[in-house]
Design a protein around this motif. Sequence first.
Motif, PDB file in Angstrom:
ATOM      1  N   THR A  61       0.820  -1.217   0.000  1.00 43.68           N
ATOM      2  CA  THR A  61       0.000   0.000   0.000  1.00 43.68           C
ATOM      3  C   THR A  61       0.855   1.269   0.000  1.00 43.68           C
ATOM      4  O   THR A  61       0.721   2.108  -0.901  1.00 43.68           O
ATOM      5  CB  THR A  61      -0.970  -0.002   1.180  1.00 43.68           C
ATOM      6  OG1 THR A  61      -1.822  -1.145   1.075  1.00 43.68           O
ATOM      7  CG2 THR A  61      -1.819   1.264   1.193  1.00 43.68           C
ATOM      8  N   PRO A  62       1.749   1.458   0.980  1.00 46.36           N
ATOM      9  CA  PRO A  62       2.542   2.695   0.950  1.00 46.36           C
ATOM     10  C   PRO A  62       3.480   2.777  -0.248  1.00 46.36           C
ATOM     11  O   PRO A  62       3.753   3.869  -0.745  1.00 46.36           O
ATOM     12  CB  PRO A  62       3.319   2.650   2.274  1.00 46.36           C
ATOM     13  CG  PRO A  62       3.327   1.209   2.672  1.00 46.36           C
ATOM     14  CD  PRO A  62       2.039   0.647   2.177  1.00 46.36           C
ATOM     15  N   PHE A  63       3.967   1.618  -0.717  1.00 39.54           N
ATOM     16  CA  PHE A  63       4.870   1.638  -1.864  1.00 39.54           C
ATOM     17  C   PHE A  63       4.154   2.140  -3.114  1.00 39.54           C
ATOM     18  O   PHE A  63       4.642   3.041  -3.810  1.00 39.54           O
ATOM     19  CB  PHE A  63       5.447   0.239  -2.113  1.00 39.54           C
ATOM     20  CG  PHE A  63       6.307   0.154  -3.338  1.00 39.54           C
ATOM     21  CD1 PHE A  63       7.565   0.731  -3.360  1.00 39.54           C
ATOM     22  CD2 PHE A  63       5.854  -0.490  -4.476  1.00 39.54           C
ATOM     23  CE1 PHE A  63       8.360   0.660  -4.499  1.00 39.54           C
ATOM     24  CE2 PHE A  63       6.644  -0.568  -5.618  1.00 39.54           C
ATOM     25  CZ  PHE A  63       7.901   0.014  -5.628  1.00 39.54           C
ATOM     26  N   LEU A  64       2.989   1.584  -3.430  1.00 49.24           N
ATOM     27  CA  LEU A  64       2.271   2.010  -4.632  1.00 49.24           C
ATOM     28  C   LEU A  64       1.798   3.453  -4.511  1.00 49.24           C
ATOM     29  O   LEU A  64       1.839   4.205  -5.489  1.00 49.24           O
ATOM     30  CB  LEU A  64       1.095   1.073  -4.892  1.00 49.24           C
ATOM     31  CG  LEU A  64       1.473  -0.329  -5.387  1.00 49.24           C
ATOM     32  CD1 LEU A  64       0.225  -1.190  -5.548  1.00 49.24           C
ATOM     33  CD2 LEU A  64       2.249  -0.263  -6.702  1.00 49.24           C
ATOM     34  N   LYS A  65       1.371   3.859  -3.334  1.00 48.80           N
ATOM     35  CA  LYS A  65       0.965   5.251  -3.140  1.00 48.80           C
ATOM     36  C   LYS A  65       2.140   6.199  -3.380  1.00 48.80           C
ATOM     37  O   LYS A  65       2.002   7.239  -4.029  1.00 48.80           O
ATOM     38  CB  LYS A  65       0.413   5.451  -1.725  1.00 48.80           C
ATOM     39  CG  LYS A  65      -0.992   4.915  -1.511  1.00 48.80           C
ATOM     40  CD  LYS A  65      -1.471   5.246  -0.108  1.00 48.80           C
ATOM     41  CE  LYS A  65      -2.911   4.819   0.102  1.00 48.80           C
ATOM     42  NZ  LYS A  65      -3.383   5.132   1.480  1.00 48.80           N
ATOM     43  N   ALA A  66       3.302   5.825  -2.845  1.00 54.55           N
ATOM     44  CA  ALA A  66       4.476   6.683  -3.008  1.00 54.55           C
ATOM     45  C   ALA A  66       4.904   6.774  -4.459  1.00 54.55           C
ATOM     46  O   ALA A  66       5.282   7.844  -4.949  1.00 54.55           O
ATOM     47  CB  ALA A  66       5.626   6.154  -2.138  1.00 54.55           C
ATOM     48  N   ARG A  67       4.827   5.657  -5.169  1.00 49.41           N
ATOM     49  CA  ARG A  67       5.281   5.654  -6.557  1.00 49.41           C
ATOM     50  C   ARG A  67       4.331   6.440  -7.453  1.00 49.41           C
ATOM     51  O   ARG A  67       4.762   7.141  -8.354  1.00 49.41           O
ATOM     52  CB  ARG A  67       5.427   4.211  -7.057  1.00 49.41           C
ATOM     53  CG  ARG A  67       6.509   3.419  -6.327  1.00 49.41           C
ATOM     54  CD  ARG A  67       7.931   3.733  -6.776  1.00 49.41           C
ATOM     55  NE  ARG A  67       8.421   5.088  -6.533  1.00 49.41           N
ATOM     56  CZ  ARG A  67       8.863   5.530  -5.357  1.00 49.41           C
ATOM     57  NH1 ARG A  67       8.859   4.745  -4.309  1.00 49.41           N
ATOM     58  NH2 ARG A  67       9.297   6.753  -5.224  1.00 49.41           N
ATOM     59  N   ARG A  68       3.023   6.338  -7.257  1.00 46.76           N
ATOM     60  CA  ARG A  68       2.129   7.116  -8.122  1.00 46.76           C
ATOM     61  C   ARG A  68       2.152   8.598  -7.738  1.00 46.76           C
ATOM     62  O   ARG A  68       1.978   9.475  -8.587  1.00 46.76           O
ATOM     63  CB  ARG A  68       0.715   6.560  -8.121  1.00 46.76           C
ATOM     64  CG  ARG A  68      -0.056   6.541  -6.842  1.00 46.76           C
ATOM     65  CD  ARG A  68      -1.409   5.861  -7.068  1.00 46.76           C
ATOM     66  NE  ARG A  68      -2.179   5.659  -5.847  1.00 46.76           N
ATOM     67  CZ  ARG A  68      -3.002   6.559  -5.340  1.00 46.76           C
ATOM     68  NH1 ARG A  68      -3.183   7.715  -5.951  1.00 46.76           N
ATOM     69  NH2 ARG A  68      -3.671   6.301  -4.218  1.00 46.76           N
ATOM     70  N   ALA A  69       2.448   8.893  -6.451  1.00 47.04           N
ATOM     71  CA  ALA A  69       2.562  10.292  -6.041  1.00 47.04           C
ATOM     72  C   ALA A  69       3.805  10.951  -6.633  1.00 47.04           C
ATOM     73  O   ALA A  69       3.862  12.172  -6.786  1.00 47.04           O
ATOM     74  CB  ALA A  69       2.595  10.396  -4.520  1.00 47.04           C
ATOM     75  N   ALA A  70       4.802  10.131  -6.980  1.00 50.80           N
ATOM     76  CA  ALA A  70       6.055  10.678  -7.493  1.00 50.80           C
ATOM     77  C   ALA A  70       5.990  11.030  -8.971  1.00 50.80           C
ATOM     78  O   ALA A  70       6.900  11.672  -9.502  1.00 50.80           O
ATOM     79  CB  ALA A  70       7.187   9.675  -7.259  1.00 50.80           C
ATOM     80  N   LEU A  71       4.922  10.626  -9.661  1.00 51.51           N
ATOM     81  CA  LEU A  71       4.828  10.858 -11.096  1.00 51.51           C
ATOM     82  C   LEU A  71       4.178  12.203 -11.416  1.00 51.51           C
ATOM     83  O   LEU A  71       3.339  12.699 -10.666  1.00 51.51           O
ATOM     84  CB  LEU A  71       4.025   9.733 -11.754  1.00 51.51           C
ATOM     85  CG  LEU A  71       4.700   8.356 -11.756  1.00 51.51           C
ATOM     86  CD1 LEU A  71       3.751   7.317 -12.339  1.00 51.51           C
ATOM     87  CD2 LEU A  71       6.003   8.382 -12.543  1.00 51.51           C
ATOM     88  N   ASP A  72       4.557  12.746 -12.543  1.00 53.37           N
ATOM     89  CA  ASP A  72       3.989  14.004 -13.030  1.00 53.37           C
ATOM     90  C   ASP A  72       2.921  13.669 -14.066  1.00 53.37           C
ATOM     91  O   ASP A  72       3.230  13.195 -15.166  1.00 53.37           O
ATOM     92  CB  ASP A  72       5.098  14.853 -13.640  1.00 53.37           C
ATOM     93  CG  ASP A  72       4.593  16.215 -14.114  1.00 53.37           C
ATOM     94  OD1 ASP A  72       3.359  16.416 -14.160  1.00 53.37           O
ATOM     95  OD2 ASP A  72       5.436  17.062 -14.437  1.00 53.37           O
ATOM     96  N   ALA A  73       1.666  13.914 -13.709  1.00 56.77           N
ATOM     97  CA  ALA A  73       0.565  13.567 -14.609  1.00 56.77           C
ATOM     98  C   ALA A  73       0.674  14.296 -15.945  1.00 56.77           C
ATOM     99  O   ALA A  73       0.427  13.711 -17.006  1.00 56.77           O
ATOM    100  CB  ALA A  73      -0.771  13.893 -13.928  1.00 56.77           C
ATOM    101  N   ALA A  74       1.055  15.560 -15.915  1.00 58.62           N
ATOM    102  CA  ALA A  74       1.150  16.336 -17.149  1.00 58.62           C
ATOM    103  C   ALA A  74       2.219  15.759 -18.075  1.00 58.62           C
ATOM    104  O   ALA A  74       2.043  15.702 -19.294  1.00 58.62           O
ATOM    105  CB  ALA A  74       1.451  17.797 -16.825  1.00 58.62           C
ATOM    106  N   ALA A  75       3.335  15.304 -17.494  1.00 57.53           N
ATOM    107  CA  ALA A  75       4.410  14.736 -18.298  1.00 57.53           C
ATOM    108  C   ALA A  75       3.984  13.445 -18.978  1.00 57.53           C
ATOM    109  O   ALA A  75       4.523  13.073 -20.023  1.00 57.53           O
ATOM    110  CB  ALA A  75       5.639  14.484 -17.432  1.00 57.53           C
ATOM    111  N   LEU A  76       2.996  12.776 -18.391  1.00 51.97           N
ATOM    112  CA  LEU A  76       2.478  11.540 -18.976  1.00 51.97           C
ATOM    113  C   LEU A  76       1.309  11.800 -19.921  1.00 51.97           C
ATOM    114  O   LEU A  76       0.692  10.864 -20.427  1.00 51.97           O
ATOM    115  CB  LEU A  76       2.036  10.578 -17.865  1.00 51.97           C
ATOM    116  CG  LEU A  76       3.141  10.078 -16.931  1.00 51.97           C
ATOM    117  CD1 LEU A  76       2.566   9.173 -15.848  1.00 51.97           C
ATOM    118  CD2 LEU A  76       4.219   9.336 -17.716  1.00 51.97           C
ATOM    119  N   GLY A  77       0.989  13.071 -20.123  1.00 50.04           N
ATOM    120  CA  GLY A  77      -0.097  13.413 -21.035  1.00 50.04           C
ATOM    121  C   GLY A  77      -1.473  13.260 -20.447  1.00 50.04           C
ATOM    122  O   GLY A  77      -2.463  13.168 -21.181  1.00 50.04           O
ATOM    123  N   LEU A  78      -1.562  13.247 -19.113  1.00 52.12           N
ATOM    124  CA  LEU A  78      -2.862  13.100 -18.459  1.00 52.12           C
ATOM    125  C   LEU A  78      -3.392  14.475 -18.082  1.00 52.12           C
ATOM    126  O   LEU A  78      -2.701  15.259 -17.425  1.00 52.12           O
ATOM    127  CB  LEU A  78      -2.731  12.225 -17.201  1.00 52.12           C
ATOM    128  CG  LEU A  78      -2.289  10.783 -17.463  1.00 52.12           C
ATOM    129  CD1 LEU A  78      -2.016  10.067 -16.152  1.00 52.12           C
ATOM    130  CD2 LEU A  78      -3.355  10.034 -18.256  1.00 52.12           C
TER     131      LEU A  78
END
Length: 292
Positions: A9-26
């Motif tokens: 749980t904390p691992f997946l939360k931390a990893r998705r929080a670390a991503l930039d949505a705009a950089a991924l085109g979201l």
Amino acid sequence: MGYAENEITPFLKARRAALDAAALGLPDGIARRRVRGLRREEVAQLAGVSVDYYTRIEQGRARAVSDAVVDAIAGALRLTSDEHTFLRNITLARRRPDAAADAAACDVGSGPRPRVRPQIRQLLDAMDDTVPALVYGPGTDLLAWNEIARRVWFDFDALPEAELNGARLIFLHPDAKALHLDWEREAEDAVASLRAHIGRRQDEPRAQRVICDLRGQSEEFRRLWEAHAVRERSQGTKRVLNPQVGELELTYEAFSLPNDPGQRLCTYTAPKGSETEKRLRALADRVGAGAF
């Protein structure tokens, strides 16, 4: 139950929080984005799974998650190779985290320290002139060293056995920050390596004991542990400020010992003719002359 079983749980939360949505085109959508990084819905979309299924995975409620799904989530979250391996290992634990699990992990005994084969000790001694070398075991336990390694870092012979551990020395030894010129990086690497270790070997009591002790004794360890970084270092450089000969810039290589599970031989060298090599030779000469 070990720490790895409570990590998803904390691992997946931390990893998705670390991503930039705009950089991924979201897009942000109509409403302003309220969470840092990606939403669960976005990870599910990128991974090609339902939102409900991804939510159950992140909450540790999904059983028997396939390798294909793990790979898809790893791709969606842009995980590194070490992080991908860690996710696969903790997913295989397939246990739902609960409030008692963390305490249960800390109730485990440390177990016996592995023995280093005489042939490996002979190898350490053969490198003794100017090649500091160490053998690490499970949970970064320091199992063996040669004489020059003892002179570069700490007087390992004088330390109690419980303190002969790489991570404990970095976070708890009073001279660690003065000795390691890149202490913050060393500390980050030690924590990330410990997390990778428990991902591979979820029931390793010595690693769990070290993690429990450091979480209780070091605020800096707790801070880095909560970052959920996973990284295995097998090569790189270290800068050491030795009180006898000054600054040393060492290149290290870590070699797994195939006949000794969980043990790694680490060697530290410097280019011929470099200032560090000269200082290592000076250090070796002092050792040989009994100048310590």
